[in-house]
Design a protein around this motif. Structure first.
Motif, PDB file in Angstrom:
ATOM      1  N   ASP A 270       0.753  -1.232   0.013  1.00  0.00           N
ATOM      2  CA  ASP A 270      -0.070  -0.212   0.085  1.00  0.00           C
ATOM      3  C   ASP A 270       0.900   1.246   0.267  1.00  0.00           C
ATOM      4  O   ASP A 270       0.590   2.421  -0.513  1.00  0.00           O
ATOM      5  CB  ASP A 270      -0.740   0.128   1.366  1.00  0.00           C
ATOM      6  CG  ASP A 270      -1.924  -1.224   1.027  1.00  0.00           C
ATOM      7  OD1 ASP A 270      -2.173  -1.727   0.277  1.00  0.00           O
ATOM      8  OD2 ASP A 270      -2.539  -1.294   1.949  1.00  0.00           O
ATOM      9  N   LEU A 273       1.678   2.898  -3.317  1.00  0.00           N
ATOM     10  CA  LEU A 273       0.760   3.485  -4.359  1.00  0.00           C
ATOM     11  C   LEU A 273       0.768   5.063  -4.862  1.00  0.00           C
ATOM     12  O   LEU A 273       0.358   5.333  -5.765  1.00  0.00           O
ATOM     13  CB  LEU A 273      -0.671   2.949  -3.616  1.00  0.00           C
ATOM     14  CG  LEU A 273      -1.374   1.931  -3.687  1.00  0.00           C
ATOM     15  CD1 LEU A 273      -2.780   1.505  -2.923  1.00  0.00           C
ATOM     16  CD2 LEU A 273      -1.598   1.456  -5.365  1.00  0.00           C
ATOM     17  N   ARG A 281      -9.740   3.531  -5.996  1.00  0.00           N
ATOM     18  CA  ARG A 281      -9.102   2.133  -5.935  1.00  0.00           C
ATOM     19  C   ARG A 281     -10.136   1.051  -5.848  1.00  0.00           C
ATOM     20  O   ARG A 281     -11.582   1.247  -5.067  1.00  0.00           O
ATOM     21  CB  ARG A 281      -8.426   2.160  -4.420  1.00  0.00           C
ATOM     22  CG  ARG A 281      -7.289   3.234  -4.305  1.00  0.00           C
ATOM     23  CD  ARG A 281      -6.637   2.936  -2.978  1.00  0.00           C
ATOM     24  NE  ARG A 281      -5.549   3.994  -2.729  1.00  0.00           N
ATOM     25  CZ  ARG A 281      -4.729   3.965  -1.711  1.00  0.00           C
ATOM     26  NH1 ARG A 281      -4.882   3.200  -0.821  1.00  0.00           N
ATOM     27  NH2 ARG A 281      -4.097   5.070  -1.401  1.00  0.00           N
ATOM     28  N   ASN A 283     -10.277  -2.674  -3.889  1.00  0.00           N
ATOM     29  CA  ASN A 283      -9.485  -3.728  -3.061  1.00  0.00           C
ATOM     30  C   ASN A 283     -10.200  -5.115  -3.310  1.00  0.00           C
ATOM     31  O   ASN A 283     -11.313  -5.320  -2.511  1.00  0.00           O
ATOM     32  CB  ASN A 283      -9.460  -3.386  -1.674  1.00  0.00           C
ATOM     33  CG  ASN A 283      -8.176  -4.230  -0.670  1.00  0.00           C
ATOM     34  OD1 ASN A 283      -8.191  -5.302  -1.521  1.00  0.00           O
ATOM     35  ND2 ASN A 283      -8.140  -3.651   0.215  1.00  0.00           N
ATOM     36  N   TRP A 293      -0.687  -4.209  -6.318  1.00  0.00           N
ATOM     37  CA  TRP A 293      -1.714  -3.361  -6.790  1.00  0.00           C
ATOM     38  C   TRP A 293      -1.309  -2.903  -8.233  1.00  0.00           C
ATOM     39  O   TRP A 293      -0.246  -2.616  -8.378  1.00  0.00           O
ATOM     40  CB  TRP A 293      -1.829  -1.893  -6.085  1.00  0.00           C
ATOM     41  CG  TRP A 293      -2.381  -1.988  -4.633  1.00  0.00           C
ATOM     42  CD1 TRP A 293      -1.839  -2.287  -3.428  1.00  0.00           C
ATOM     43  CD2 TRP A 293      -3.639  -1.766  -4.314  1.00  0.00           C
ATOM     44  NE1 TRP A 293      -2.675  -2.319  -2.372  1.00  0.00           N
ATOM     45  CE2 TRP A 293      -3.876  -1.909  -2.858  1.00  0.00           C
ATOM     46  CE3 TRP A 293      -4.900  -1.040  -4.960  1.00  0.00           C
ATOM     47  CZ2 TRP A 293      -5.166  -1.690  -2.137  1.00  0.00           C
ATOM     48  CZ3 TRP A 293      -5.970  -1.109  -4.344  1.00  0.00           C
ATOM     49  CH2 TRP A 293      -6.067  -1.005  -3.106  1.00  0.00           C
ATOM     50  N   GLY A 315      -6.332  -3.687  -6.420  1.00  0.00           N
ATOM     51  CA  GLY A 315      -5.482  -4.541  -5.595  1.00  0.00           C
ATOM     52  C   GLY A 315      -6.172  -6.110  -5.298  1.00  0.00           C
ATOM     53  O   GLY A 315      -7.264  -6.367  -5.535  1.00  0.00           O
TER      54      GLY A 315
END
Length: 333
Positions: A270, A273, A281, A283, A293, A315
């Motif tokens: 993370d 990013l 985003r 996830n 990611w 992600g």
């Protein structure tokens, strides 16, 4: 006002108008001579309103003619209620005339559905594509089609996919993700525990209410099938890296095809990013802990269970995230 909003308003207006007409017809029936009401009411409810529904709702939205049939049968039920009997007035004659028409429409639409499914199956080996294309023909709404396709796919993957191989072309590199984060271990644990717990809960609840026990058991069995289908989909729908694109998938829950020219970077945490907003985003990591990611230069459209979303970072959990990052880097060079 955009076209989608106008369509919603027209649908709401039509439904409100129909509600008024239905209410007026049922309430006014006892006050009108039976020989008049026995002709006028069935014609209004079983012909007039369905015809208006077709012209104002079905045709502009290019929906299937099958959607008109429930309106006809609703009109029949309300006519029988208002007139006091299912064979009152012209109801038997009208029903006899409409049934052959409905059967012809049903046969025609079923052939179209079969052709749509066959065409989709010829284009792709992925059942999610088959069901989504078929449902799009029926409902014409991406969110509704995606949700229904996911439900149908769950049953396909759970019951009919055990001899299938992962869907990937020979030129594509596959990256599995079903073992990442302990997902498959969790599924195996639930598979061992579910039968015992379902029986125990059924016996416990049945002492209080048998219908409630049956409902809970049915829902538990459905949940077991859903988890099994999603687990099989995770195995059969790997992440693949091709010559010109990357296909990210997460069971039946998500899929997106990204051109390699639009890939900015692959972040393995993370912290890598950068300044990407949460709204940009998605996830789909195991237990919301992704180990990779994929960040794009411009937003891409991701298909989810609730329809399409446009984001810049997706992600995922991958069995070998470093190998995935290396393959994507190689593809973009």
């Amino acid at each position: 006002m955009d076209a989608a909003r106008r369509q919603r308003l027209s649908l709401i207006s039509f439904c409100l108008l129909d509600l008024v007409l239905y209410t007026y017809g049922v309430i006014s029936a006892p006050r009108i001579p039976s020989h008049i009401e026995g002709i006028a009411l069935p014609l209004d409810f079983m012909v007039g309103i369905p015809l208006g529904f077709y012209l104002l709702v079905v045709r502009p939205r290019r929906l299937t003619l099958l959607s008109v049939m429930p309106v006809i049968w609703l009109g029949y039920a309300l006519s029988a209620l208002a007139l006091g009997a299912p064979d009152a007035g012209i109801l038997p004659a009208l029903l006899s005339a409409l049934i052959p028409v409905e059967l012809a429409i049903a046969a025609r639409e079923c052939l179209k559905i079969a052709r749509t499914f066959k065409t989709a199956k010829a284009k792709s080996p992925d059942p999610m594509v088959w069901f989504r294309e078929t449902m799009l023909y029926l409902v014409r709404k991406d969110a509704a089609a995606s949700m229904t396709a996911a439900e149908l796919s769950v049953w396909h993957y759970a019951l009919l996919s055990w001899r299938k191989k992962p869907y990937a072309l020979p030129s594509e590199r596959e990256f599995s993700y079903h073992n990442a984060g302990g997902y498959m271990n969790m599924i195996l644990g639930l598979a061992l525990a579910f039968p015992v717990e379902i029986v125990a809960v059924h016996l416990l609840v049945s002492q209080w209410s048998v219908p409630a026990a049956i409902v809970i058991t049915a829902l538990s069995a459905y949940a077991a099938v859903w988890l099994m289908g999603d687990a099989r989909a995770r195995i059969l729908r790997p992440i693949v890296v091709g010559k010109g694109s990357v296909r990210l998938e997460c069971g039946i829950q998500m899929e997106v095809v990204i051109p390699v020219s639009n890939i900015e970077m692959v972040a393995l945490s993370d912290n890598e990013l950068g300044p990407i907003e949460e709204s940009d985003r998605l996830n789909y990591g195991t237990f919301y802990h992704p180990d990779a990611w994929l960040v794009t230069k411009s937003p891409v459209e991701v298909r989810t269970l609730l329809g399409a979303k446009r984001v810049r970072a997706i992600g995922v959990s991958v069995d070998d995230p470093k190998a995935l990052a290396a393959a994507i880097k190689e593809a973009t060079e």
